[in-house]
Design a protein around this motif. Sequence first.
Motif, short mmCIF file in Angstrom:
data_model
loop_
_atom_site.label_atom_id
_atom_site.label_comp_id
_atom_site.label_asym_id
_atom_site.label_seq_id
_atom_site.Cartn_x
_atom_site.Cartn_y
_atom_site.Cartn_z
N HIS A 201 7.12 71.96 115.85
CA HIS A 201 7.00 73.07 116.61
C HIS A 201 7.47 74.41 115.97
N ILE A 202 6.47 74.34 115.16
CA ILE A 202 6.19 75.33 113.61
C ILE A 202 5.85 76.82 114.49
N HIS A 203 5.35 77.04 115.52
CA HIS A 203 4.76 77.43 116.30
C HIS A 203 5.24 77.43 117.98
N TYR A 204 5.78 78.02 118.32
CA TYR A 204 6.19 77.99 119.76
C TYR A 204 5.42 77.66 120.73
N GLU A 205 5.81 77.12 121.34
CA GLU A 205 5.10 76.48 122.59
C GLU A 205 4.91 76.49 124.17
N PRO A 206 4.95 77.36 124.53
CA PRO A 206 5.36 77.58 125.92
C PRO A 206 5.70 75.96 127.27
N TRP A 207 6.61 75.69 127.88
CA TRP A 207 6.54 74.42 128.06
C TRP A 207 5.78 73.51 128.89
N TRP A 208 5.18 75.10 129.26
CA TRP A 208 3.77 74.66 130.72
C TRP A 208 2.51 74.20 130.10
N GLN A 209 2.72 74.30 128.64
CA GLN A 209 1.03 73.98 128.51
C GLN A 209 1.17 73.30 127.56
N GLN A 216 6.90 65.55 137.96
CA GLN A 216 5.27 65.70 138.90
C GLN A 216 5.89 67.10 139.32
N PHE A 217 6.81 67.78 139.30
CA PHE A 217 7.91 69.10 140.06
C PHE A 217 7.38 69.75 139.26
N HIS A 218 7.57 69.50 137.32
CA HIS A 218 6.73 70.29 136.13
C HIS A 218 5.74 70.11 136.17
N ALA A 219 4.74 69.34 136.51
CA ALA A 219 3.08 69.40 136.50
C ALA A 219 2.38 69.50 137.61
N LEU A 220 3.26 69.98 138.74
CA LEU A 220 2.58 70.79 139.42
C LEU A 220 2.87 72.77 139.05
N LEU A 221 4.20 72.90 138.79
CA LEU A 221 4.68 74.45 138.43
C LEU A 221 3.46 74.74 137.19
N SER A 222 3.54 73.90 136.34
CA SER A 222 2.34 73.91 135.21
C SER A 222 1.24 74.50 135.60
N LEU A 223 0.69 73.42 136.42
CA LEU A 223 -0.88 74.05 137.23
C LEU A 223 -0.83 75.16 137.98
N LEU A 224 0.63 75.61 138.61
CA LEU A 224 0.38 76.80 138.98
C LEU A 224 0.30 78.45 138.31
N LEU A 225 1.16 77.88 137.14
CA LEU A 225 1.06 78.88 135.88
C LEU A 225 -0.30 79.33 134.64
N ALA A 226 -0.73 77.99 134.89
CA ALA A 226 -1.97 78.02 133.91
C ALA A 226 -2.71 78.85 134.93
N LYS A 227 -3.00 79.19 136.30
CA LYS A 227 -3.61 80.65 137.10
C LYS A 227 -2.70 81.53 136.89
N ILE A 228 -1.55 82.16 136.78
CA ILE A 228 -1.01 83.50 137.51
C ILE A 228 -0.17 83.32 136.25
N GLY A 229 -0.08 82.35 134.88
CA GLY A 229 1.14 82.34 133.66
C GLY A 229 0.55 83.50 132.78
N PRO A 230 -0.27 83.66 132.68
CA PRO A 230 -0.33 84.91 131.46
C PRO A 230 0.58 86.40 131.21
N PRO A 231 0.59 87.00 131.82
CA PRO A 231 1.22 87.93 132.60
C PRO A 231 2.75 87.82 131.95
N PHE A 232 3.13 86.59 132.57
CA PHE A 232 4.44 86.32 132.72
C PHE A 232 4.38 85.81 131.81
N GLU A 233 3.90 85.21 131.45
CA GLU A 233 4.65 84.63 129.78
C GLU A 233 4.28 85.27 128.54
#
Length: 323
Positions: A201-209, A216-233
């Motif tokens: 983890h020498i470079h931080y990686e957002p959990w949804w990536q 399953q909840f985290h998997a579905l949320l990660s799919l959503l954030l893959a689409k709309i996540g960049p500004p929030f990240e």
Amino acid sequence: MASSSRKSDLKRLLQREIARKRKEANTFNSTSLLVIPTVVVITVALFLLTVFLLMTWVVLPLSNLISPSDPLLNSRRISIRPGRAAAARLLFTQRGMNFTENYLTNPLTYATGFNVFIGILLLIVLADPRPSRFRKPSDSLYKLVAAIAYAANLGLCYGTSIATGQTALFWLAHSVLGVLTIALLVNAYVPSPAYYSDLKHIHYEPWWQQSQLPSQFHALLSLLLAKIGPPFEFVLDSCGEIISNRWLWKGLKPAEQSTALGVLTALDIQDERRARSLLFSQSPEISGHVIYALKKLDLVESIQRKLHLTSRGEQFMQAARRS
């Protein structure tokens, strides 16, 4: 004596590197404080535009088709058949004109956009599945207070009439609560220094990536954030970077500085095993902070979980030898 002199030279050079990085951090912080609000405003504007188009091109036309009671629809001058563009319905129906005026002039329209943005940030941070060893002791408190501040903001917006009665006071209170919520969430989002003690983890990686998610909840949320996540990240990472850079002004603690210089010296003679031994003889917090600091100073990198000097790190050690 020579060893003591070399250690002093290394300390001096390390302080110089920290001063260099501090200047870069000042520039980054200044730029981020301008760019972050811009990203938030653009994201909220796109959300509000999407809602507006959805209402005017789908919801209102469907409601007019179900109940075409607007007198303008039945006039001889204007005849809108079911197949005509929904934009025409918006422009030529009283219901559409009322909606447009209310949507564009009501402060709650824009406050709702910001509430949705902050709500997604809250969801991201609360759903973070990182193990407890990577969390700070204060994270739970940050999350709790952030949730309370967010709930207070919702109560201010939808439980009072201050938005229409005292607009200036409303925006002041709404802004303060919103900024407070984001600041608390970012503090909870930034991982513990122990996170970096694992060289993976020498470079931080957002959990949804991450490739493996716990539910399953985290998997579905990660799919959503893959689409709309960049500004929030971007907002979380940029604000997190500002918070994480505080060590540049505090400096490294004596134990951290001694460990950092020992790691650099060991890597200079390509003794990676000794470097790791020096790191992991310390607590996860100290070793993680040392790794993070050396990475931020661009002196050390991790390749396949093995530490190496970067080109700047090699130049650093060459300068120490010349001193």
